[in-house]
Design a protein around this motif. Structure first.
Motif, PDB file in Angstrom:
ATOM      1  N   MET A   1       0.852  -1.195   0.000  1.00 12.47           N
ATOM      2  CA  MET A   1       0.000   0.000   0.000  1.00 12.47           C
ATOM      3  C   MET A   1       0.888   1.245   0.000  1.00 12.47           C
ATOM      4  SD  MET A   1      -2.924   0.867   2.792  1.00 12.47           S
ATOM      5  CE  MET A   1      -3.999   2.286   2.632  1.00 12.47           C
ATOM      6  N   ASN A   2       0.673   2.131  -0.980  1.00 15.62           N
ATOM      7  CA  ASN A   2       1.431   3.382  -1.079  1.00 15.62           C
ATOM      8  C   ASN A   2       0.496   4.544  -0.727  1.00 15.62           C
ATOM      9  OD1 ASN A   2       3.164   5.454  -1.624  1.00 15.62           O
ATOM     10  ND2 ASN A   2       3.339   5.050  -3.839  1.00 15.62           N
ATOM     11  N   LEU A   3       0.811   5.257   0.365  1.00 17.44           N
ATOM     12  CA  LEU A   3      -0.046   6.357   0.819  1.00 17.44           C
ATOM     13  C   LEU A   3       0.357   7.708   0.222  1.00 17.44           C
ATOM     14  CD1 LEU A   3      -0.490   5.360   4.551  1.00 17.44           C
ATOM     15  CD2 LEU A   3      -2.079   5.074   2.684  1.00 17.44           C
ATOM     16  N   MET A   4       1.413   7.765  -0.568  1.00 23.73           N
ATOM     17  CA  MET A   4       1.791   8.931  -1.372  1.00 23.73           C
ATOM     18  C   MET A   4       2.406  10.073  -0.551  1.00 23.73           C
ATOM     19  SD  MET A   4       0.877   7.576  -4.173  1.00 23.73           S
ATOM     20  CE  MET A   4       1.212   8.910  -5.337  1.00 23.73           C
ATOM     21  N   THR A   5       1.834  10.383   0.621  1.00 22.52           N
ATOM     22  CA  THR A   5       2.315  11.538   1.399  1.00 22.52           C
ATOM     23  C   THR A   5       2.587  11.109   2.838  1.00 22.52           C
ATOM     24  OG1 THR A   5       0.096  12.235   2.052  1.00 22.52           O
ATOM     25  CG2 THR A   5       0.971  13.140  -0.001  1.00 22.52           C
ATOM     26  N   PRO A   6       3.559  11.744   3.519  1.00 25.64           N
ATOM     27  CA  PRO A   6       3.824  11.441   4.936  1.00 25.64           C
ATOM     28  C   PRO A   6       2.626  11.760   5.833  1.00 25.64           C
ATOM     29  CG  PRO A   6       5.663  12.640   3.966  1.00 25.64           C
ATOM     30  CD  PRO A   6       4.565  12.683   2.962  1.00 25.64           C
ATOM     31  N   GLU A   7       1.872  12.758   5.447  1.00 27.25           N
ATOM     32  CA  GLU A   7       0.701  13.122   6.257  1.00 27.25           C
ATOM     33  C   GLU A   7      -0.323  11.993   6.274  1.00 27.25           C
ATOM     34  OE1 GLU A   7       2.003  14.997   3.911  1.00 27.25           O
ATOM     35  OE2 GLU A   7       2.847  16.679   5.050  1.00 27.25           O
ATOM     36  N   ALA A   8      -0.560  11.391   5.098  1.00 30.51           N
ATOM     37  CA  ALA A   8      -1.518  10.289   5.021  1.00 30.51           C
ATOM     38  C   ALA A   8      -1.043   9.092   5.836  1.00 30.51           C
ATOM     39  CB  ALA A   8      -1.750   9.888   3.568  1.00 30.51           C
TER      40      ALA A   8
ATOM     41  N   GLY B   1       7.786   1.986   7.001  1.00 28.87           N
ATOM     42  CA  GLY B   1       9.181   2.407   6.936  1.00 28.87           C
ATOM     43  C   GLY B   1       9.303   3.918   6.928  1.00 28.87           C
ATOM     44  N   ASP B   2      10.442   4.403   6.453  1.00 28.17           N
ATOM     45  CA  ASP B   2      10.652   5.850   6.405  1.00 28.17           C
ATOM     46  C   ASP B   2       9.876   6.497   5.271  1.00 28.17           C
ATOM     47  OD1 ASP B   2      12.354   5.591   8.541  1.00 28.17           O
ATOM     48  OD2 ASP B   2      14.133   5.325   7.257  1.00 28.17           O
ATOM     49  N   ASP B   3       9.636   5.740   4.213  1.00 27.11           N
ATOM     50  CA  ASP B   3       8.900   6.301   3.085  1.00 27.11           C
ATOM     51  C   ASP B   3       7.398   6.158   3.344  1.00 27.11           C
ATOM     52  OD1 ASP B   3       8.657   3.631   2.967  1.00 27.11           O
ATOM     53  OD2 ASP B   3       9.620   3.370   1.005  1.00 27.11           O
ATOM     54  N   CYS B   4       6.590   6.292   2.316  1.00 32.31           N
ATOM     55  CA  CYS B   4       5.128   6.267   2.441  1.00 32.31           C
ATOM     56  C   CYS B   4       4.540   4.902   2.143  1.00 32.31           C
ATOM     57  CB  CYS B   4       4.506   7.320   1.505  1.00 32.31           C
ATOM     58  SG  CYS B   4       5.067   8.996   1.867  1.00 32.31           S
ATOM     59  N   TRP B   5       5.368   3.858   2.122  1.00 32.42           N
ATOM     60  CA  TRP B   5       4.871   2.527   1.820  1.00 32.42           C
ATOM     61  C   TRP B   5       4.484   1.789   3.101  1.00 32.42           C
ATOM     62  CZ3 TRP B   5       4.008   0.635  -3.017  1.00 32.42           C
ATOM     63  CH2 TRP B   5       4.516   1.387  -4.082  1.00 32.42           C
TER      64      TRP B   5
END
Length: 669
Positions: free
Chosen positions: A523-530, A550-554
């Motif tokens: 699942m990719n949430l696209m933004t850190p806020e999401a 993780g550190d990214d938005c995945w």
């Protein structure tokens, strides 16, 4: 996307695209199986990208969907309120129309009677004669000259003490009397009724009986010391009976008055020889009689009004009428008419004295009076509470309306209980009547509550909040020793069971739909806020989610599993707000069915997937459900209910992910 991918997208999106023609051309142009495999991969990539974009758009516009749904709910409530107002206006217009039609009918009847008075009189007499032929034992009634029929119809007589139906009767109202005839069970020829009673119009009073469903459309005839209660077919017939009875009694009183005035100068009884040497003139009483006006309406109706006061034990009202008469006749000369009126009034005074002595006698038990006072008090409070609920306008937001409804009802119930305890502190026998009344009052409250919350198809969260508010207000009654929580729960359990099963079906259908489109991708949430928002949602549900990000938005879980987890935890929390002991198995079985849908889908995917990388990802999702989600569900259910859920524990034990063989073939057992 590459230029080739853009051309392919435009081709597939064109309105004139024909799949069969496209496949045929592609087969002719391809060099072999490799070209077809590459083209298939391009189409698959395009489909995956389209699905991902669709999910992004849905997630991006999710809040707009929620706001739109709220607006639709508000609009539905406003339409319901508008319908309610229109219904009230319609009933008002219908009552006005009925009133106008009744007025026109009365005016037409008066005009016809003025135009054909003799024919109408003769017709009524003929009609009465033909009707009385059907009454056994009523042959001599027509011997009185001038007697004719005014009104007649079927009625049902009720017992005065227990208000149970006694018999069906037919009433004949004539210009000077009222005939009551009972129905014959075995008819003989044209005879349908049997003579029961004949009352002179001056010997009884007519009293309207207030509707108290199912007892409605009734009126009472008072003949001291007896009385009879009759029920009309409907409210319109009852109104006609009351109006015609009153009008006929007035016409007879007026006719008797004029007849007596005409007979006074010619009657030899009036000329008495006086032995008093101080009498100045024999004609003086006749002259004085003309100075006493006894034609006033309240004087004409005084004997009947006194009868009504005596029958209803309205002693103060009777005394007020007597004082008014004495004040009026204080300085008036004593004439024969005054003596006659005094004789009628004195008879009523004697009856009033007897009734008053009987009511105040030491042998008279006051228990019945206290019971009557308790009944009147509770009926008055019930009417006040019902009026307050009806006057409460339906708001756009359901929760706001429920807050107002609970505040009005439970505050009124609390005040009624406190006042009842003050007024009937010495009568412990009346407390059972108050408990019965409280149960009927809370039934009325639940009707209004359910109509707004459950019949309008509110969301599960709104219904849960509304039930929570009602339970909190009901708990306040325990301050005075009145616990109606069980009654409230038993009245709400049917609607709550229905709403839980309905939302269980919705969640299962939504889960199956997502499962049908499952591609087992991260699942990719696209933004850190999401991502931060999703972590907060999971933390609020009590689920440890950090190890899957993780550190990214995945997120190392599929979109389907995450959506299922959020939806099921929300259902559990709202279900616990609605929880009653009677709903234990309903909530437990609903959770079990919802969990099985997700678990069976994961099990099927593990068995069918051939790609080892995807199989590993599916196993990771299965481990998340088994080791993280299900224990939280069990713990939260036990905290909210107070006892463990063995069915959920058995379900978790039977669905643990295991490896079947060294070739990495996995399954849920």
């Amino acid at each position: 996307m590459s230029e080739t991918g853009n051309r392919l997208r435009k081709l597939l999106e064109s309105p004139n695209f024909d799949p069969q023609t496209y496949v045929k051309q592609l087969s002719q142009q391809s060099d072999g199986d490799r070209d077809l495999q590459e083209h298939r991969q391009k189409i698959q990539n395009l489909a995956d990208e389209t699905a991902q974009n669709l999910k992004k758009n849905v997630y991006k516009n999710y809040r707009q969907f929620i706001e739109t749904a709220k607006e639709i709910s508000y609009l539905e409530s406003e339409m319901y309120q508008l319908s309610h107002i229109l219904t009230e206006q319609k009933s008002i217009m219908e009552s006005i129309t009925q009133s106008l039609l009744s007025t026109d009918k009365d005016e037409t009847s008066k005009e016809m009677q003025a135009a054909f008075p003799k024919e109408t009189e003769e017709l009524k007499q003929r009609t009465l004669t033909s009707l009385l032929e059907k009454v056994e034992g009523a042959k001599n009634i027509m011997d009185t000259p001038g007697r004719h029929l005014v009104y007649n119809g079927d009625l049902v007589e009720f017992d005065v003490d227990n208000m149970s139906p006694i018999q069906k009767v037919h009433a004949f109202l004539m210009n000077d009397c009222l005939l009551i005839a009972t129905w014959l069970p075995n008819r003989r020829g044209t005879v349908k009724y049997k003579y029961n009673a004949l009352y002179d119009l001056e010997s009884f009073a007519v009293v309207n009986v207030k509707d108290n469903p199912p007892m409605k459309d009734m009126f009472k005839i008072l003949m001291f010391p007896d009385s009879r209660i009759f029920q009309a077919e409907n409210s319109k017939v009852k109104k006609e009976w009351l109006e015609i009875l009153d009008e006929t009694k007035k016409n007879k009183a007026s006719k008797d008055k004029h007849k007596k005035e005409e007979e006074v100068p010619m009657s030899p009884v009036r000329a008495e020889v006086s032995t008093n040497p101080f009498d100045i003139d024999d004609d003086e009483p006749a002259d004085s009689e003309n100075t006493v006006d006894l034609s006033l309406e309240w004087i004409q109706e005084l004997p009947e009004d006194l009868d009504v006061c005596i029958a209803q034990r309205d002693f103060e009202g009777a005394v007020d009428l007597l004082d008014k008469l004495n004040e009026y006749l204080k300085d008036q000369p004593v004439t024969p008419k005054v003596k006659e009126l005094r004789a009628k009034v004195d008879e009523r005074v004697r009856q009033l004295t007897e009734v008053l002595v009987f009511e105040l006698s030491p042998d008279r038990s006051l228990r019945g009076q206290s019971t009557k006072a308790c009944e009147l008090f509770l009926n008055n409070r019930a009417a006040a509470v019902q009026t307050a609920i009806r006057q409460l306008r339906i708001e756009g937001a359901t929760l706001l309306y429920i807050h107002k409804l609970c505040n009005i009802f439970f505050t009124s119930l609390l005040e009624t209980a406190k006042e009842f305890e003050m007024d009937f502190a010495g009568n412990t026998g009346c407390y059972s009547a108050f408990v019965v009344w409280s149960r009927s009052a809370i039934t009325m409250f639940v009707d209004a509550f359910s109509k707004q919350v459950f019949d309008s198809k509110e969301s599960l969260s709104t219904a849960a909040e509304c039930v929570k508010v009602a339970k909190e207000h009901c708990q306040q009654l325990t301050e005075i020793g009145l616990d109606l929580t069980f009654t409230l729960q038993s009245l709400l359990v049917k609607d709550i069971r229905a709403v839980l099963q309905s939302y269980k079906d919705i969640i299962i259908e939504a889960t199956k739909h997502r499962n049908s489109e499952e591609m087992w991708r991260r699942m990719n949430l696209m933004t850190p806020e999401a991502l931060a928002k999703l972590k907060e949602e999971m933390r609020s549900c009590g689920i440890s989610f950090q190890q899957y990000t993780g550190d990214d938005c995945w997120v190392n879980l599929s979109y389907t599993v995450v959506a299922f987890t959020k939806q099921m935890m929300n259902f559990l929390e709202e279900g616990l707000k609605l929880y009653f002991p009677e709903l234990h198995m309903v909530l437990l079985e609903s959770l079990r069915e919802i969990i099985l849908v997700a678990v069976q889908h994961v099990d099927y995917s593990l068995r069918c997937e051939q790609d080892s990388e995807k199989k590993s990802f599916i196993l990771q999702n299965a481990t998340f459900l088994h080791d993280t989600v299900l224990p939280v569900v069990e713990r939260r259910f036990e905290e909210g209910v107070g006892k463990p859920a063995k069915q959920l524990q058995d379900l978790r034990k039977s669905t643990r992910p295991v490896r079947i063989n060294p070739d990495s073939t996995t399954s849920l057992v």
